[in-house]
Scaffold this active site. Sequence first.
Site, short mmCIF file in Angstrom:
data_model
loop_
_atom_site.label_atom_id
_atom_site.label_comp_id
_atom_site.label_asym_id
_atom_site.label_seq_id
_atom_site.Cartn_x
_atom_site.Cartn_y
_atom_site.Cartn_z
N LYS A 1 0.85 -1.21 0.00
CA LYS A 1 0.00 0.00 0.00
C LYS A 1 0.88 1.25 0.00
O LYS A 1 0.66 2.19 -0.77
CB LYS A 1 -0.87 0.02 1.25
CG LYS A 1 -1.55 1.37 1.54
CD LYS A 1 -2.41 1.37 2.78
CE LYS A 1 -1.61 1.59 4.02
NZ LYS A 1 -1.32 3.01 4.33
N ASN A 2 1.91 1.26 0.85
CA ASN A 2 2.71 2.48 1.03
C ASN A 2 3.71 2.72 -0.09
O ASN A 2 4.44 3.69 -0.07
CB ASN A 2 3.42 2.44 2.39
CG ASN A 2 2.41 2.56 3.52
OD1 ASN A 2 1.23 2.84 3.28
ND2 ASN A 2 2.84 2.32 4.74
N CYS B 1 -5.41 12.23 11.97
CA CYS B 1 -6.06 10.93 11.82
C CYS B 1 -5.96 10.26 13.19
O CYS B 1 -5.60 10.87 14.19
CB CYS B 1 -5.36 10.10 10.74
SG CYS B 1 -3.77 9.49 11.28
N ARG C 1 -0.74 14.61 12.45
CA ARG C 1 -0.16 14.36 11.12
C ARG C 1 0.18 15.68 10.42
O ARG C 1 -0.38 16.03 9.39
CB ARG C 1 -1.09 13.50 10.26
CG ARG C 1 -1.48 12.17 10.86
CD ARG C 1 -0.34 11.22 11.11
NE ARG C 1 0.26 10.66 9.92
CZ ARG C 1 -0.20 9.58 9.27
NH1 ARG C 1 -1.27 8.99 9.71
NH2 ARG C 1 0.40 9.11 8.19
N PRO C 2 1.04 16.53 10.98
CA PRO C 2 1.38 17.82 10.36
C PRO C 2 2.09 17.64 9.01
O PRO C 2 2.58 16.55 8.71
CB PRO C 2 2.32 18.45 11.38
CG PRO C 2 2.85 17.32 12.17
CD PRO C 2 1.78 16.28 12.21
N ASP D 1 4.90 0.79 11.93
CA ASP D 1 3.69 0.11 11.46
C ASP D 1 3.60 -1.31 11.99
O ASP D 1 2.54 -1.93 11.92
CB ASP D 1 3.65 0.08 9.93
CG ASP D 1 3.46 1.47 9.37
OD1 ASP D 1 3.66 1.65 8.16
OD2 ASP D 1 3.13 2.38 10.15
N ARG E 1 -8.28 -0.76 4.56
CA ARG E 1 -7.40 0.22 3.90
C ARG E 1 -6.06 -0.40 3.55
O ARG E 1 -5.38 0.05 2.63
CB ARG E 1 -7.18 1.42 4.82
CG ARG E 1 -8.36 2.36 4.97
CD ARG E 1 -7.96 3.56 5.82
NE ARG E 1 -6.67 4.04 5.38
CZ ARG E 1 -5.67 4.36 6.22
NH1 ARG E 1 -5.84 4.25 7.52
NH2 ARG E 1 -4.51 4.79 5.76
#
Length: 421
Positions: A22-23, A116, A121-122, A306, A398
Amino acid sequence: MQKLVIEGGVPLEGDIFLHGAKNSALPILAGVLLCDGETVLENCPRLTDVFAACRILTHLGCRCMIQEHTVTVRVCDLRSDTIPEALMQEMRSSIIFLGAVLGRTGACHVSYPGGCELGPRPIDMHLDALRQMGAHFTIHGGQLDCTAPEGLHGAKIHLPFPSVGATENVMLAATLAQGRTVLHNAAREPEICDLASFLRTCGAKISGDGESTIVIDGVEKLRGGTYSILPDRIAGVTYLGAAAITGGTVCLRGISARPLENMLPVLEQAGCRVYPEPDRMHLLAPRRLRAVPLIRTMPHPGFPTDAQAIFMAMLSLADGVSVLEENIFENRYRHVDALVKMGAKIHVSGRIAVVTGVRSLSGASVAATDLRGGAAMVLAGLAAQGRTEIRQISHIDRGYETIETVLRSVGGRVTRVDDDN
Ligand code: EPZ
């Protein structure tokens, strides 16, 4: 809404075929915008975040076709440089389109990405780096308007932190910029290398990816090509963890040891035997896992954030006390409450979580808090005695392709049902 129903206690046995990362798929789909003509992405995971990224490309004027695990994108004349709020909100990482849209069109208008489940999450590092390349930003009413009136130019940039997203946005913006960009303190994750490899396939001049300094020489044009996305190392370690926590034996197909290299030693510390082959990874779990004295999440090549929740679930049943230290995100222990509800003994103080292994967990009704936290609850449910129900599994979808089908293929008693609550 749907939920997963898991009957625990079955050791997983068999082969698991891994989907693409995904990433890696998300920044590469953004990179497709920079390429003229047709791009074919193979081994593309069928995930809700990937479908959201394709909707953004379509909105911008691309033609996207998804056939199984192949995504074909034709970039004609982009008809927009604006990503509407509804599309931005569908996927937290949609900020990854900023560099590509800016690099391709010279402007980009997006809604300011909110936080999130993991925290605020800047994007300050993204904006500071792009400003050095000639971008101008105005933020008003939750909208982020970006322009590069003289076009983007190369720059010497130093990231205060090796941010994955900021590194990707700079790479994407620099590919068609005027001149050379040197990016110091760049992220070194395997997905960064996959993005660079894709862009080189399309004609980009990028070197140093995987190290702390990446050099990008801007080119006139990129042309579409065919590229196969690397396997998903986090989904991979999730499934290895599912075997580890259930005392099973699995063979993870479609991945080599390299992308897992910062996690395999921890699996071995916990008592698992791992046997790599060029395109697969075998894991044999012990009857009971051993505690791991300390796991500290760090930027690659350190232990990946993760995988933190995944290992916490595994170690909740280990013999002994394990300590985890989350150094990347400020709110990444939201899965702890659910694990404690299932009988885990976990004490959190700031960035530290102390996990005292217990003999058994009990099934319970829980709700996924975020993508990897939800996956951790699945692992706990696979090992728990009795039934576990996990609601809000859209978080899990997701990042994991039909997780219930994968787990059933190796003996897991997992079903997806409608959640009428
Ligand atoms: C990417 O997120 C991944 N997402 C995340 O995976 C992963 O956890 C993270 O990298 C770290 O490896 C994708 O690739 C789509 P960062 P990203 O920028 O790019 C702070 C998953 O589960 N920061 O490296 O957003 C930030 O708040 C997801 O698959 C700033 O302060 O991560 C965080 O604390 C979750 N300012 C830290 O840096 C900035 O401008 C690392 O963030 C950017 C980041």
